[in-house]
Design an enzyme around this catalytic site. Structure first.
Site, short mmCIF file in Angstrom:
data_model
loop_
_atom_site.label_atom_id
_atom_site.label_comp_id
_atom_site.label_asym_id
_atom_site.label_seq_id
_atom_site.Cartn_x
_atom_site.Cartn_y
_atom_site.Cartn_z
N ASP A 221 -41.32 -31.25 -37.42
CA ASP A 221 -39.82 -31.61 -37.29
C ASP A 221 -39.55 -32.38 -38.33
OD1 ASP A 221 -37.52 -31.07 -35.06
OD2 ASP A 221 -37.61 -33.73 -35.54
N GLU A 283 -39.76 -28.28 -41.49
CA GLU A 283 -38.68 -28.00 -41.39
C GLU A 283 -37.59 -29.01 -42.11
OE1 GLU A 283 -36.65 -30.10 -38.92
OE2 GLU A 283 -35.03 -29.25 -37.88
C1 GLC Z 1 -34.64 -31.31 -35.92
C2 GLC Z 1 -35.18 -30.46 -34.27
C3 GLC Z 1 -33.98 -30.42 -33.54
C4 GLC Z 1 -34.01 -32.17 -32.86
C5 GLC Z 1 -33.51 -33.20 -34.50
C6 GLC Z 1 -34.75 -34.40 -33.85
O1 GLC Z 1 -33.60 -30.99 -36.22
O2 GLC Z 1 -34.87 -29.13 -34.35
O3 GLC Z 1 -33.55 -30.19 -31.97
O4 GLC Z 1 -32.87 -32.81 -32.84
O5 GLC Z 1 -35.33 -32.72 -35.32
O6 GLC Z 1 -36.08 -34.38 -34.27
#
Ligand code: GLC
Length: 563
Positions: A221, A283
């Site tokens: 993440d 991500e």
């Molecule tokens: C990422 C996750 C999201 C979350 C954010 C903070 O983008 O996919 O759902 O709110 O990180 O952790």
């Protein structure tokens, strides 16, 4: 559309390579997948009980959104213990049972790792709060004195992704106002200080904890948020960029700093030290893709989410450019591209494509007062988009429920909303709850259509969800579920994910896109004029009743085996 055929990227086939280069990875959002204990919140035993249906769908791996201990202020992306299962979802024993069953069925499991921030309830943060300024405990996070005479102003101008400032001031144990801590997301999600070797070491232990339990890898993440420029200087253009960055301009002090790369290299070494080809997907919201590609160099992440593709409007020129950019960027570093249309943070594509919402990630939910999408049109286009995506070589991500053609819940009443975005913007951005609603399994089985047996549901389903229940689609010719199953089966049989890519100029225009993957021709018609297909066998079509020889109509995709 002007085509200089010679300069178009061509992607070579990669047969027999690592599984993650071509895997179809299905995102399970544990809160909403299946609820075994009937409390209204999905759980790990619920997932285990439904794994057979995922194996039957034909996916290769599952990415599980967070199920670790958490006060659930951001639906689990606020972790208070990285090495335990939140009681809402079950126990570590339930986790082990789930992994064992998944492996029996030939499915790999990737777990979500949230390293940029913890929950404010994490013992590290609690220790930081009760420790002195400048202490080792405070050094786990970004604590700073405020600006202004009394330190009453935040240390810099950063804003939170969920709205409002990215800083919160603490109150000292004696009641006096104290330092500020940084949170790029909710105030309940303090950012860790990744310059601190103790933080790095702690996370290496967490990686090993899950790898030892048998997970096949991680979805990581917000890795692009982990590094912060030394001294935490102001964002140079917060007026224009808000919480984000402006593509093509130097990266602001909180996004994609160089300092993070050695950390990912270390993680890669750890994964590589385990048997079984474990993988991690970042991500990393880093654009252009030529920058993102640096994150998937051979000794860093295995994959990153292709945000360019995800964020592309479904228009020929935009898609054409984004696919070209993808192959150019990822091929240059020898990494697979990923392809994705939906996830738990954006409007489901079956809804997006049935209305005018512009760029997928620009819009933040649809509420009852917003213009409502056209369901049928959205589904028709979504099916075509998915079929188009699944023919692209590389790894594809699916989000739970899209195989049912599930639309967003666009009429959710405010009283049910849980996303911090809604609260931090006083309802201006309705947020992401609409794509996170529990799945319908059996039509009419209780108020939640088989999500559990009690009918309780942490977010209520809209009435229309009964129409999309899995049991209504199983074995039904033409259903979205059968379309996905068929496409995934053919994709595997013909090694499409490992295949090649080349545009077919005859079908690349203002109204269509066509490409070849080996012996398969894939065409999507965006325009009103039907397109005559060349000789060949239609092996998949986003509309039913399509056999060879029919012209391709608007919003339809076919896979044609050339004869
Ligand atoms: C990422 C996750 C999201 C979350 C954010 C903070 O983008 O996919 O759902 O709110 O990180 O952790």
């Amino acid at each position: 559309m002007s085509l200089d055929v010679e300069s178009l990227p061509k992607h070579a086939a990669n047969y027999g390579a690592h599984w993650w280069r071509s895997a179809v990875i299905y995102q399970v959002y544990p809160r909403s997948f299946a609820d075994a204990n009937g409390d209204g919140m999905g759980d790990l035993p619920g997932i285990t009980s439904r794994l057979d249906s995922l194996a039957a769908l034909g996916i290769d791996a599952i990415w599980l959104s967070p199920f670790m201990r958490s006060p659930q202020k951001d639906a689990g992306y606020d972790v208070s213990d990285y090495e335990d299962v939140d009681p809402l979802f079950g126990t570590l024993a339930d986790f082990d049972a789930m992994v064992a069953r998944a492996h029996e069925l030939g499915l790999r499991i990737l777990v979500d790792l949230v390293p940029n921030h913890t929950s404010d309830q994490h013992r590290w943060f609690q220790a930081a709060l009760s420790s002195a300024e400048g202490s080792a405990d405070r050094a786990f996070y970004h604590f700073k004195d405020g600006r202004g005479e009394q330190g009453e102003l935040p240390p810099n101008n950063w804003v939170s992704m969920f709205g409002g400032p990215a800083w919160t001031r603490i109150t000292n144990p004696d009641g006096t106002p104290g330092q500020w801590y940084c949170h790029l997301f909710d105030s309940s999600q303090p950012d860790l200080n990744w310059e601190n070797p103790a933080v790095q070491e702690a996370f290496e232990g967490i990686l090993r904890f899950w790898l030892d339990r048998g997970v096949d890898g991680f979805r990581v993440d917000q890795p692009h948020a982990m590094g912060k420029a030394v001294g935490l200087p102001d964002h140079p253009d917060v007026e224009r960029a808000g919480a984000g960055f402006i593509e093509g301009e130097p990266s602001p002090p909180m996004w994609f700093q160089e300092s993070v790369h050695p950390i990912f290299r270390r993680w890669r070494q750890i994964l590589d030290s385990y048997p079984g080809d474990r993988a991690m997907c970042g991500e990393a919201y880093v654009l252009p893709l030529s920058f993102m590609a640096l994150w998937v160099r051979a000794d860093e992440f295995h994959q990153t989410f292709n945000f360019r593709f995800l964020d592309s409007e479904w228009r020929p020129q935009i898609l054409f450019n984004s696919i070209n950019e993808s192959f150019e960027a990822f091929d240059a570093v020898g990494a697979p591209s990923t392809w994705v249309l939906s996830n738990h943070d954006i409007i489901r594509h079956a809804t997006r494509m049935g209305g005018v919402v512009g760029r997928p990630t620009a819009s933040d939910g649809i509420g009852p007062n917003d213009p409502q999408p056209e369901r049928e049109l959205g589904l028709r286009r979504a099916r075509a988009a998915t079929l188009f995506m699944l023919a692209l070589p590389g790894s594809s991500y699916l989000y739970q429920g899209e195989e049912l053609g599930l639309p967003e819940h666009t009429t959710l009443a405010d009283e049910f909303r849980q996303d911090p975005t809604f609260y931090r913007t006083a309802g201006k951005r309705v947020g992401r709850d609409g794509c996170r609603v529990p799945l319908p399994w059996e039509s009419g089985a209780g108020a939640a259509n088989g999500f559990n047996t009690t009918g309780k549901s942490w977010l209520p389903q809209p009435e229309i969800y009964a129409e999309y229940a899995r049991d209504r689609q199983e074995g039904v010719v033409g259903s979205t579920l059968e379309l996905y199953k068929h496409a995934l089966k053919v994709r595997k049989e013909l090694q499409i994910g490992e295949g090649s890519f080349e545009w077919v100029p005859e079908f690349v225009s203002e109204n269509s896109l066509g490409f070849r993957n080996g012996e398969i021709l894939v065409i999507h018609n965006f325009g009103h004029e039907p397109i005559e297909l060349p000789a060949g066998e239609v092996i998949a079509s986003s509309l039913t009743g399509m056999s060879s020889g029919h012209p391709l109509v608007k919003d339809q995709t076919v896979w044609l085996k050339l004869s």
